[in-house]
Design a protein around this motif. Sequence first.
Motif, PDB file in Angstrom:
ATOM      1  N   SER A  18       0.784  -0.900   0.149  1.00  0.00           N
ATOM      2  CA  SER A  18      -0.045  -0.150  -0.012  1.00  0.00           C
ATOM      3  C   SER A  18       0.691   1.230  -0.145  1.00  0.00           C
ATOM      4  O   SER A  18       0.646   2.401  -0.726  1.00  0.00           O
ATOM      5  CB  SER A  18      -0.830  -0.065   1.257  1.00  0.00           C
ATOM      6  OG  SER A  18      -1.819  -0.966   0.978  1.00  0.00           O
ATOM      7  N   ALA A  21       1.846   1.564  -3.584  1.00  0.00           N
ATOM      8  CA  ALA A  21       0.738   1.657  -4.574  1.00  0.00           C
ATOM      9  C   ALA A  21       0.177   3.354  -4.424  1.00  0.00           C
ATOM     10  O   ALA A  21      -0.004   4.061  -5.378  1.00  0.00           O
ATOM     11  CB  ALA A  21      -0.451   0.673  -4.334  1.00  0.00           C
ATOM     12  N   THR A  22       0.062   3.827  -3.142  1.00  0.00           N
ATOM     13  CA  THR A  22      -0.608   4.944  -2.749  1.00  0.00           C
ATOM     14  C   THR A  22       0.571   6.072  -3.081  1.00  0.00           C
ATOM     15  O   THR A  22       0.505   7.007  -3.695  1.00  0.00           O
ATOM     16  CB  THR A  22      -0.864   5.138  -1.516  1.00  0.00           C
ATOM     17  OG1 THR A  22      -1.910   4.260  -1.031  1.00  0.00           O
ATOM     18  CG2 THR A  22      -1.472   6.404  -1.052  1.00  0.00           C
ATOM     19  N   SER A  25       0.932   6.845  -6.875  1.00  0.00           N
ATOM     20  CA  SER A  25      -0.345   7.374  -7.405  1.00  0.00           C
ATOM     21  C   SER A  25      -0.018   8.962  -7.435  1.00  0.00           C
ATOM     22  O   SER A  25      -0.997   9.640  -8.019  1.00  0.00           O
ATOM     23  CB  SER A  25      -1.365   6.830  -6.549  1.00  0.00           C
ATOM     24  OG  SER A  25      -1.689   7.461  -5.378  1.00  0.00           O
ATOM     25  N   ARG A  26       0.959   9.367  -6.501  1.00  0.00           N
ATOM     26  CA  ARG A  26       0.951  10.906  -6.512  1.00  0.00           C
ATOM     27  C   ARG A  26       1.809  11.347  -7.801  1.00  0.00           C
ATOM     28  O   ARG A  26       1.653  12.664  -7.905  1.00  0.00           O
ATOM     29  CB  ARG A  26       1.878  11.191  -5.374  1.00  0.00           C
ATOM     30  CG  ARG A  26       1.076  10.827  -3.958  1.00  0.00           C
ATOM     31  CD  ARG A  26       1.884  11.100  -2.678  1.00  0.00           C
ATOM     32  NE  ARG A  26       3.253  10.427  -2.580  1.00  0.00           N
ATOM     33  CZ  ARG A  26       4.233  10.343  -1.922  1.00  0.00           C
ATOM     34  NH1 ARG A  26       3.812  11.164  -0.969  1.00  0.00           N
ATOM     35  NH2 ARG A  26       5.245   9.607  -1.700  1.00  0.00           N
ATOM     36  N   PRO A  28       1.736  11.466 -11.617  1.00  0.00           N
ATOM     37  CA  PRO A  28       1.301  11.266 -12.915  1.00  0.00           C
ATOM     38  C   PRO A  28       2.128  10.758 -14.051  1.00  0.00           C
ATOM     39  O   PRO A  28       1.410  10.024 -14.726  1.00  0.00           O
ATOM     40  CB  PRO A  28       0.720  13.019 -13.288  1.00  0.00           C
ATOM     41  CG  PRO A  28       0.755  13.606 -12.146  1.00  0.00           C
ATOM     42  CD  PRO A  28       1.766  12.973 -11.173  1.00  0.00           C
ATOM     43  N   GLU A  31       1.840   4.771 -14.047  1.00  0.00           N
ATOM     44  CA  GLU A  31       0.595   4.208 -13.942  1.00  0.00           C
ATOM     45  C   GLU A  31       0.747   2.664 -13.662  1.00  0.00           C
ATOM     46  O   GLU A  31       1.576   1.926 -14.194  1.00  0.00           O
ATOM     47  CB  GLU A  31       0.145   4.391 -15.504  1.00  0.00           C
ATOM     48  CG  GLU A  31      -1.412   3.564 -15.601  1.00  0.00           C
ATOM     49  CD  GLU A  31      -1.876   3.436 -17.246  1.00  0.00           C
ATOM     50  OE1 GLU A  31      -3.037   2.751 -17.455  1.00  0.00           O
ATOM     51  OE2 GLU A  31      -1.088   3.820 -18.018  1.00  0.00           O
ATOM     52  N   LEU A  32       0.278   2.398 -12.470  1.00  0.00           N
ATOM     53  CA  LEU A  32       0.357   1.081 -12.027  1.00  0.00           C
ATOM     54  C   LEU A  32      -0.655   0.191 -12.854  1.00  0.00           C
ATOM     55  O   LEU A  32      -1.830   0.159 -12.720  1.00  0.00           O
ATOM     56  CB  LEU A  32       0.083   1.197 -10.529  1.00  0.00           C
ATOM     57  CG  LEU A  32       0.176  -0.391  -9.779  1.00  0.00           C
ATOM     58  CD1 LEU A  32       1.365  -0.998 -10.121  1.00  0.00           C
ATOM     59  CD2 LEU A  32      -0.383  -0.050  -8.502  1.00  0.00           C
ATOM     60  N   ALA A  50      -5.302  -1.131  -5.875  1.00  0.00           N
ATOM     61  CA  ALA A  50      -4.859  -0.302  -6.795  1.00  0.00           C
ATOM     62  C   ALA A  50      -5.603  -0.125  -7.932  1.00  0.00           C
ATOM     63  O   ALA A  50      -4.941   0.553  -8.900  1.00  0.00           O
ATOM     64  CB  ALA A  50      -3.521  -0.562  -6.956  1.00  0.00           C
ATOM     65  N   ASP A  51      -6.566  -0.877  -8.369  1.00  0.00           N
ATOM     66  CA  ASP A  51      -7.415  -0.786  -9.538  1.00  0.00           C
ATOM     67  C   ASP A  51      -6.300  -1.314 -10.754  1.00  0.00           C
ATOM     68  O   ASP A  51      -6.114  -0.517 -11.702  1.00  0.00           O
ATOM     69  CB  ASP A  51      -7.990   0.651  -9.901  1.00  0.00           C
ATOM     70  CG  ASP A  51      -8.859   0.703 -11.069  1.00  0.00           C
ATOM     71  OD1 ASP A  51      -9.093  -0.334 -11.399  1.00  0.00           O
ATOM     72  OD2 ASP A  51      -9.144   1.993 -11.615  1.00  0.00           O
TER      73      ASP A  51
END
Length: 380
Positions: A18, A21-22, A25-26, A28, A31-32, A50-51
């Motif tokens: 996490s 992943a988080t 995500s900050r 741009p 892309e995971l 994490a979609d």
Amino acid sequence: MMHVPVRIGVIGCGNIFSRYATGMSRFPGLELVAVADADPTRAKAAAAEADAAACTVEGLLGREDIDVVVNITPPTAHATVSEQVLAVGKHLYVEKPLADMTAAARAALAEADRQGLRFGAAPDTFLGSAGQTARAAIDSGAIGEPVGATAFVTHSQAEAWHPDPTFLFRPGGGPALDMGPYYVTALVNCLGPVSTVYGTSRIGAPQRTVTAANRLVDRIDVAVPTHTAATVTFASGVLATVMMSFDVWDHHLPFIEIYGTEGALSLPNPNHYDGPVLLRRHGDLQWTELPPVVPPLARPGSDDQLLRGIGVADLAAALRDARPHRATAGLAFHVLEALEAIAVSADSGAPVQLTSTCERPEPVDGVYGAASLDTLETHP
């Protein structure tokens, strides 16, 4: 200018997934796309969080829509998984330590060089505002010529919060390999490569009681030293006193201090990216907090300091801009050899001279790795 995101796959969906992943995500520019784990249930849960797509390790490595693989498996698996990633021609970023021993890391380093692949490694916390501010202060001569340093790794109290910290007390664990990379990397960023180490170590409590509310084990038999003291000599001549311990629960110790001919610097927790860097020149009546040379990514002291991803973003930007990245496997290898040499010295009773060296990473320009990175969304 907008850029096509660099596509990321993650292998390892355990306790720190996490944070990555988080944290990623900050950015741009990242892309995971997919995640994988030896445990399919854990991979599916991480994918939902994490979609992203859930895969087997083999499935993830076979995907053509992944540019960089982030390896956050347990330390004893780092080298094997890294070799698998590089064998299929994908760029790689691996969690610290680079491997559980230098011998295991050499093949992956050689494969990355052979294929011309990017190979990055944690820790990347020296890229934060604290590490960069300390580096700039030293490079500007704020403390004169660096002479000495101290670094104190104290207990993270993992037994109280980690559901199964057994790996920390087995080969591949211990305070040196678990937390030592943050501290030694921070020192190398500021002072340059290590030349020689001399260490001693011991086991403190031979058995640990796990008290975490969600614990999976109750007790752990300790199989590695949990208290290490070392003298670390840098190629520049700086002498550092380093203590790494799972037996120091309470203390009044600093994290890292660096002493020069004209003053001293006090650095915050190197497990975090941001925090106050204090300067006290000879004759000053008190410490002065230096303004950060790059913007903090998150509020010092907040949980966001444990989010990861700057090193991955810097590697991705370096790929796009055809420049060197900063949190390199070469740096991580040198730090791993220094930590391994401390253990060898503790066993032999003699100093150990390192065989590797490294360049200090280039200072950060702009926002966390390159002005060409898209604007970061910070978590206040």
